[in-house]
Design a protein around this motif. Structure first.
Motif, PDB file in Angstrom:
ATOM      1  N   TYR A   1      86.393  -0.694   9.530  1.00  0.00           N
ATOM      2  CA  TYR A   1      85.049  -0.359   9.974  1.00  0.00           C
ATOM      3  C   TYR A   1      84.550   0.887   9.262  1.00  0.00           C
ATOM      4  CZ  TYR A   1      81.212   0.708  13.163  1.00  0.00           C
ATOM      5  OH  TYR A   1      79.976   0.980  13.698  1.00  0.00           O
TER       6      TYR A   1
ATOM      7  N   LYS B   1      79.039   4.930  10.814  1.00  0.00           N
ATOM      8  CA  LYS B   1      77.660   5.130  10.374  1.00  0.00           C
ATOM      9  C   LYS B   1      77.032   6.381  10.979  1.00  0.00           C
ATOM     10  CE  LYS B   1      77.302   0.144  10.137  1.00  0.00           C
ATOM     11  NZ  LYS B   1      78.633  -0.063  10.637  1.00  0.00           N
ATOM     12  N   SER B   2      77.630   6.907  12.037  1.00  0.00           N
ATOM     13  CA  SER B   2      77.121   8.102  12.708  1.00  0.00           C
ATOM     14  C   SER B   2      78.314   8.865  13.265  1.00  0.00           C
ATOM     15  CB  SER B   2      76.186   7.706  13.848  1.00  0.00           C
ATOM     16  OG  SER B   2      75.953   8.784  14.711  1.00  0.00           O
TER      17      SER B   2
ATOM     18  N   THR C   1      77.063   9.072   3.089  1.00  0.00           N
ATOM     19  CA  THR C   1      76.272   7.883   3.451  1.00  0.00           C
ATOM     20  C   THR C   1      74.994   7.798   2.636  1.00  0.00           C
ATOM     21  OG1 THR C   1      75.235   9.120   5.238  1.00  0.00           O
ATOM     22  CG2 THR C   1      77.129   7.762   5.821  1.00  0.00           C
TER      23      THR C   1
END
Length: 89
Positions: free
Chosen positions: A30, A33-34, A6
């Motif tokens: 999708y 992100k975490s 990321t």
């Protein structure tokens, strides 16, 4: 396939807009992100893939998140940050 971390710059080696590339041929694409959202994203991905007309889904899981240790506390913290939808009666 190893996804770029990321923190990788946009012009990094192996960088590709994977979600944009897979959106036309999947029911849902999708980018995680975490690491804490992984259980929720996987659950939803299976829901989308199996409901209605079955079809493929895509989850982009960056390399640094693949190595992150997910704890119950991290998941609880993420879950509590999601706004709830209240139904009016």
């Amino acid at each position: 396939c190893v996804c770029a971390p990321t923190t990788a710059p946009a012009d990094a080696f192996q960088f590709a807009p994977a979600v944009a590339l897979t959106t036309p041929c999947t029911k849902w694409s999708y980018a995680i992100k975490s690491a804490a959202e992984l259980p929720f994203a996987i659950d939803y991905a299976f829901y989308v893939a199996k409901n209605g007309r079955p079809g493929p889904v895509f989850l982009d899981l960056p390399k640094d998140l693949q190595n992150e240790i997910v704890t119950d506390e991290l998941i609880q913290s993420y879950a509590s940050s999601i706004p709830s939808i209240e139904h009016e009666e």
